[in-house]
Design a protein around this motif. Structure first.
Motif, mmCIF file in Angstrom:
data_model
loop_
_atom_site.group_PDB
_atom_site.id
_atom_site.type_symbol
_atom_site.label_atom_id
_atom_site.label_comp_id
_atom_site.label_asym_id
_atom_site.label_seq_id
_atom_site.Cartn_x
_atom_site.Cartn_y
_atom_site.Cartn_z
ATOM 1 N N UNK A 159 13.144 0.696 -2.835
ATOM 2 C CA UNK A 159 14.410 0.590 -2.091
ATOM 3 C C UNK A 159 14.402 -0.640 -1.188
ATOM 4 N N UNK A 160 13.269 -0.868 -0.511
ATOM 5 C CA UNK A 160 13.163 -2.029 0.376
ATOM 6 C C UNK A 160 13.298 -3.331 -0.416
ATOM 7 N N UNK A 161 12.669 -3.392 -1.579
ATOM 8 C CA UNK A 161 12.753 -4.580 -2.414
ATOM 9 C C UNK A 161 14.193 -4.820 -2.874
ATOM 10 N N UNK A 162 14.823 -3.748 -3.353
ATOM 11 C CA UNK A 162 16.178 -3.883 -3.902
ATOM 12 C C UNK A 162 17.250 -3.986 -2.819
ATOM 13 N N UNK A 163 16.869 -3.835 -1.561
ATOM 14 C CA UNK A 163 17.815 -4.074 -0.468
ATOM 15 C C UNK A 163 18.175 -5.556 -0.423
ATOM 16 N N UNK A 164 17.291 -6.381 -0.968
ATOM 17 C CA UNK A 164 17.569 -7.806 -1.130
ATOM 18 C C UNK A 164 18.394 -7.948 -2.411
ATOM 19 N N UNK A 165 19.613 -8.447 -2.286
ATOM 20 C CA UNK A 165 20.521 -8.525 -3.437
ATOM 21 C C UNK A 165 19.936 -9.317 -4.593
ATOM 22 N N UNK A 166 19.128 -10.316 -4.302
ATOM 23 C CA UNK A 166 18.505 -11.106 -5.354
ATOM 24 C C UNK A 166 17.646 -10.219 -6.254
ATOM 25 N N UNK A 167 16.857 -9.346 -5.642
ATOM 26 C CA UNK A 167 15.988 -8.445 -6.417
ATOM 27 C C UNK A 167 16.794 -7.316 -7.047
ATOM 28 N N UNK A 168 17.826 -6.860 -6.375
ATOM 29 C CA UNK A 168 18.665 -5.789 -6.921
ATOM 30 C C UNK A 168 19.352 -6.246 -8.205
ATOM 31 N N UNK A 182 0.856 -1.181 0.000
ATOM 32 C CA UNK A 182 0.000 0.000 0.000
ATOM 33 C C UNK A 182 0.894 1.233 0.000
ATOM 34 N N UNK A 183 0.527 2.226 -0.799
ATOM 35 C CA UNK A 183 1.301 3.465 -0.887
ATOM 36 C C UNK A 183 0.349 4.646 -0.994
ATOM 37 N N UNK A 184 0.852 5.828 -0.601
ATOM 38 C CA UNK A 184 0.038 7.039 -0.683
ATOM 39 C C UNK A 184 0.717 8.140 -1.492
ATOM 40 N N UNK A 185 1.977 7.921 -1.888
ATOM 41 C CA UNK A 185 2.713 8.966 -2.606
ATOM 42 C C UNK A 185 3.861 8.359 -3.400
ATOM 43 N N UNK A 186 4.465 9.189 -4.246
ATOM 44 C CA UNK A 186 5.642 8.748 -4.997
ATOM 45 C C UNK A 186 6.789 8.420 -4.035
ATOM 46 N N UNK A 187 6.900 9.160 -2.955
ATOM 47 C CA UNK A 187 7.935 8.852 -1.964
ATOM 48 C C UNK A 187 7.742 7.452 -1.379
ATOM 49 N N UNK A 188 6.490 7.071 -1.145
ATOM 50 C CA UNK A 188 6.206 5.723 -0.650
ATOM 51 C C UNK A 188 6.627 4.672 -1.679
ATOM 52 N N UNK A 189 6.333 4.929 -2.948
ATOM 53 C CA UNK A 189 6.720 3.999 -4.013
ATOM 54 C C UNK A 189 8.236 3.823 -4.014
ATOM 55 N N UNK A 190 8.957 4.933 -3.953
ATOM 56 C CA UNK A 190 10.420 4.875 -3.941
ATOM 57 C C UNK A 190 10.927 4.093 -2.733
ATOM 58 N N UNK A 191 10.274 4.249 -1.587
ATOM 59 C CA UNK A 191 10.669 3.520 -0.383
ATOM 60 C C UNK A 191 10.437 2.017 -0.555
ATOM 61 N N UNK A 192 9.325 1.650 -1.181
ATOM 62 C CA UNK A 192 9.035 0.238 -1.437
ATOM 63 C C UNK A 192 10.092 -0.347 -2.377
#
Length: 122
Positions: free
Chosen positions: A36-45, A24-34
């Motif tokens: 970043x969280x996903x790509x913090x996992x090296x597999x997804x990065x 769930x997101x409410x803004x572009x900043x939230x999207x960017x945070x999601x």
């Protein structure tokens, strides 16, 4: 932003693997945070593509991440399901063989798996 939900690899096709995630997101900043969280996992990065779409009160946003046209597939399915204030990310690890038009079907399949998990229909 709520916690990132990862369904992991939901399908494979000719060596390519597809995973789907969202939040769930409410803004572009939230999207960017999601993202970043996903790509913090090296597999997804290290994935070939992290294609995403989101529907916010201010409008729709999307990014193909090199998988031309794939974000529009996600966006259309989200709009048909009436899913707003959410981002869906379809991740692909390229398996060495081109999928042609089937790649759009795989993006649809992954998106549908996520929508099914939410109880939304597209």
């Amino acid at each position: 932003m709520t916690e990132l939900t990862r369904l992991g690899v939901v399908l494979t096709d000719r060596g390519s693997k597809y995973a789907v995630s969202g939040a769930s997101v409410a803004s572009r900043d939230d999207i960017d945070a999601v993202l970043r969280a996903l790509k913090a996992d090296k597999l997804y990065a290290k994935a070939t593509h992290n294609t995403w779409a989101a529907v916010l009160p201010t409008g729709a946003l999307k990014a193909d991440d090199g998988e031309a046209g794939a974000a529009m597939v996600i966006l259309r399915m989200m709009q048909r399901a009436g899913l707003e204030n959410h981002v869906i990310i379809v991740t692909r690890w390229y398996g060495g063989k081109k999928l042609g038009g089937d790649r759009f079907r795989r993006v649809q399949d992954a998106t549908r798996a996520y929508l099914d998990r939410l109880g939304a229909t597209a």
